[in-house]
Scaffold this motif. Structure first.
Motif, PDB file in Angstrom:
ATOM      1  N   CYS A 125       0.957  -0.982   0.480  1.00 37.05           N
ATOM      2  CA  CYS A 125      -0.313   0.306   0.066  1.00 37.05           C
ATOM      3  C   CYS A 125       0.744   0.750   0.027  1.00 37.05           C
ATOM      4  CB  CYS A 125      -0.993  -0.006   0.831  1.00 37.05           C
ATOM      5  SG  CYS A 125      -1.679   1.175   1.154  1.00 37.05           S
TER       6      CYS A 125
ATOM      7  N   CYS B  93       0.540   3.784   0.921  1.00 33.92           N
ATOM      8  CA  CYS B  93       0.585   4.222   2.517  1.00 33.92           C
ATOM      9  C   CYS B  93       2.214   3.643   4.073  1.00 33.92           C
ATOM     10  CB  CYS B  93      -0.218   4.545   3.543  1.00 33.92           C
ATOM     11  SG  CYS B  93      -0.833   2.554   4.069  1.00 33.92           S
TER      12      CYS B  93
ATOM     13  N   CYS C  58      -3.351  -2.080   5.999  1.00 32.70           N
ATOM     14  CA  CYS C  58      -4.050  -0.981   6.566  1.00 32.70           C
ATOM     15  C   CYS C  58      -5.127  -0.600   6.517  1.00 32.70           C
ATOM     16  CB  CYS C  58      -2.779  -0.177   6.314  1.00 32.70           C
ATOM     17  SG  CYS C  58      -2.702   0.421   4.599  1.00 32.70           S
TER      18      CYS C  58
ATOM     19  N   HIS D  78      -6.491   1.125   4.345  1.00 38.93           N
ATOM     20  CA  HIS D  78      -6.807   1.144   3.122  1.00 38.93           C
ATOM     21  C   HIS D  78      -7.108  -1.014   2.227  1.00 38.93           C
ATOM     22  CE1 HIS D  78      -3.578   4.360   3.778  1.00 38.93           C
ATOM     23  NE2 HIS D  78      -5.152   4.590   3.949  1.00 38.93           N
TER      24      HIS D  78
END
Ligand SMILES: [Zn+2]
Ligand SMILES: [Zn+2]
Ligand SMILES: [Zn+2]
Length: 726
Positions: A600, A602, A612, A614
């Protein structure tokens, strides 16, 4: 005080002279002079009060300074040959302390008659268990009545004391002897109450010496060997009404440590035997005890070996590492004891955020040689696998040791990273800018690469020197986002090691065997506590550890407000948009998620090894079970496996077989802590040191030189025979 001073000096000469011929007379006290405790009394008692009196500024000595000054005085280099084993026989462990009433334990020598108590008059016929009990009773009585006394005569079977005001007509006098029939000590003469005036209330009481205080505080020291001196002072004041000097309290603490944990030199002599036994009851455990030749003058004495270094690890800890994060933090910390030294610790963490120490070493200091030796042992005996993340400060010795291929900590075996807090602290030393320092720490913790790059550029714009400074340290060493594959599991500091240091803080001023033993008992405690908790979790069907469940719940809540766009038919590429909060004007960010590559944008998925928000949102849209993306280290099963290793109780240490070695381990005499010693006692002690280190102890069992009765070969033969008989 004339008489008592003479008495002390007599003892001193006996203690010092190696040529003394022992008198056969029963009254002779020479026997007792080989005891550690008697040595203290005869040498210290006459002296410490003088120091208190002549130098009132001692009271103002700061704790820091005292920490660096020596512990007990180096009276005897060698273990006492008589009565020594009682120290080890009665060794308390942390588990058998009464935590509700830590001070409620028997004070040796305080077994007074059932009807008589402190504060009452003595009388002819009053009986005590032993000589120490008589002394303690008279000392405490003197304090209670604000009176004093001096010793007229002290023999093995006789103790006579008199009031210091005898020349002014006070008849207070007491004579106690050991009764041949009952083995008890009996008051045979008593001159009646003091007729002299009470001496004025003093700040300190001469009879409240460090030895007596030591018996008062034994329980406190047992519970917390790092107890503050000021606490001891407070306790004594509340118990006796007298204020005692910092120095006296400090000396009392050292004596109490010896009473509870054994003598420092004896502890070295005992170490090989204890380690050997530890390896027997915990097979697979490893230790390496390095020792050098021991010189007396220019001559090498083969009966002794001088301590150099010790590395140790327990088999269950090594096994546990296979089920912990593949992460090790190393750190060094000073020992506070009588002998200087540095404790090196390697630490890891399980999936439930519990810190677990893996290996320990006592070395001469944080030198390149010491770190290389520690790290290569760690590599060989604890962590023999690839892909380990090693976090440390930027100590030059650690760095050089790791740069050496032969030590075994180069990739792919291991990836060396720095502690961000240490880097930030170095940065602040150089630039003296706390705000920039905080920004640097924040940068280190930034999981997203794009945000990191942008902010690093801003950070450097302020000052070209800053840019050069930070540019000189490779980004993968200090930044979360450049930590490819998330080897740090989000750990940016050496906090774990520091945490273990804190746990072991009160062990760092213990004699060496007690230090090693306390690492053993504490690890065993960790295993039984955490293991039983993990077993309960597994039994009740909890798949993941509680810390992870908490973190996932938070991510899941956030995921509910995310908007997900799917980008391929394989359901692996997504764009996830966070909800925009119109009130705070935050959120609304978009992130790329790639499930196939476990990625991801992030950065958190990579860094922490669990999904996470997401990733959870993306999985939800295409009905994929996100549990598969959780690292197995976070399962209850892993934690249970980590702590299922066996530990054996140590038990009665008198039964530990003697060492196989034909030498006795002694501390390095040059490592005695010498800083901050008061000048008045320094010269005398150094002389004592030289003389006592040249004395060769004789074994009390077979009368041979070169060993003591603890590792006497004739004793071990006897023992094994008697065991077979049973
Ligand atoms: Zn008197
Ligand atoms: Zn994410
Ligand atoms: Zn012997």
């Amino acid at each position: 005080m004339q008489e008592s001073l003479t008495f002390s000096l007599e003892n001193l000469s006996i203690e010092r002279s190696p040529l003394i011929t022992r008198d056969k007379d029963e009254d002779d006290e020479a026997d007792e002079d080989y005891h550690v405790s008697i040595s203290y009394e005869s040498i210290d008692e006459s002296n410490e009060d003088e120091i208190d009196d002549c130098d009132p500024s001692d009271d103002e000595v700061q704790p820091d300074v005292i920490v660096n000054s020596p512990m007990v005085e180096p009276i005897s280099m060698y273990p006492s040959t008589e009565g020594g084993s009682q120290f080890w026989g009665n060794l308390p462990h942390y588990t058998n302390i009464n935590w509700n009433h830590p001070d409620e334990e028997d004070i040796p020598g305080m077994d007074l008659g059932s009807t008589w108590s402190i504060g009452q008059d003595l009388y002819v016929g009053l009986e005590f268990e032993n000589k120490d009990a008589v002394k303690n009773a008279v000392k405490q009585n003197a304090m209670r009545m604000h009176q004093s006394f001096y010793v007229v005569e002290s023999k093995k079977t006789k103790w006579v004391v008199r009031c210091p005001n005898a020349h002014d007509g006070c008849g207070w006098y007491m004579r106690a002897i050991e009764s041949k029939r009952s083995d008890k000590w009996k008051v045979t003469q008593w001159g009646g109450r003091h007729t002299c005036l009470n001496m004025s209330l003093s700040q300190d009481h001469a009879k409240l010496d460090s030895e007596l205080i030591a018996t008062f505080i034994q329980g406190m020291v047992n519970q917390d060997p790092s107890i503050k001196i000021s606490l001891i002072q407070e306790r004594i004041t509340s118990q006796t009404g007298f204020k005692i000097s910092y120095r006296k309290a400090w000396m009392a603490k050292q004596k109490a440590i010896v009473n509870v944990f054994g003598d420092w030199e004896e502890s070295y002599a005992y170490l090989p035997r204890w380690l050997q036994y530890m390896k027997e009851i915990a097979p697979g455990s490893f230790y390496d005890l390095c020792h050098d030749e021991f010189f007396v003058g220019n001559r090498c004495d083969r009966g002794y070996r001088q301590f150099h270094r010790l590395f140790w690890t327990f088999t269950s800890c090594c096994d546990a590492f296979n089920f912990c994060k593949p992460l090790i933090q190393v750190d060094g910390t000073h020992l506070y004891g009588k002998y200087r030294g540095t404790l090196l610790i390697a630490t890891t963490q399980d999936g439930n955020n519990n810190v677990l120490p893996l290996a320990f070493a006592v070395v001469e200091g944080e030198t390149l040689l010491a770190w290389s030796w520690f790290l290569s042992h760690l590599r060989l005996h604890v962590t023999n696998k690839e892909g380990i993340c090693l976090i440390s400060d930027r100590h030059r010795s650690i760095k050089s040791a790791i740069d050496n291929e032969a030590i075994g900590w180069r990739p792919p075996n291991a990836y060396h990273k720095y502690c961000i807090r240490h880097i930030a602290s170095n940065f602040n030393t150089r630039f003296k800018d706390v705000k920039l320092k905080q920004k640097l720490v924040k940068l280190g913790y930034t999981p997203c690469k794009h945000i990191f790059d942008r902010n690093l550029q801003k950070f450097c714009e302020s000052n070209p020197d800053v840019q050069r400074w930070i540019g000189a340290i490779s980004k993968d060493k200090w930044s979360m986002t450049y930590d490819a594959d998330g080897r740090r599991y989000g750990h940016m500091t050496t906090n774990l090691s520091e945490c273990v240091n804190k746990v072991l803080k009160d062990c760092r001023n213990l004699p060496i065997t007690a230090l090693v033993r306390s690492t053993y008992t504490r690890c065993a405690e960790y295993f039984s506590n955490r293991g039983s908790r993990a077993l309960a979790d597994v039994s009740s069907g909890k798949v993941f550890v509680s810390k992870l469940v908490e973190a996932l719940q938070k991510n899941q809540e956030e995921a509910c407000s995310h908007q997900v766009c799917r980008y391929d038919i394989e359901s692996s590429k997504f764009e996830v948009q966070e909800a925009f909060d119109p009130i705070t004007q935050t959120g609304g960010k978009k992130w790329v998620v790639n499930l196939k590559e476990r990625y991801c944008q992030c950065g958190k998925f990579t860094a922490f090894h669990y999904p996470c928000s997401h990733v959870i949102a993306a999985c939800g849209v295409v009905s994929i079970d996100y549990y598969q993306f959780i690292d197995p280290v976070y399962t209850s099963d892993y934690v249970l496996k980590a702590y299922s290793g066996p530990w054996e109780p140590i038990g009665n240490e008198d039964l530990i077989p003697p060492s196989n070695e034909d030498w006795i381990l002694v501390p390095d005499p040059t490592s005695v802590r010498g800083k901050g010693r008061p000048k008045s006692t320094r010269i005398r002690n150094e002389m004592d040191w030289v003389e006592s280190s040249q004395r060769r102890p004789k074994c009390s069992i077979c009368k041979q030189e070169g060993h003591n009765r603890r590792n006497c070969p004739s004793k071990s033969n006897n023992q094994s025979i008697s065991f077979e008989d049973v």
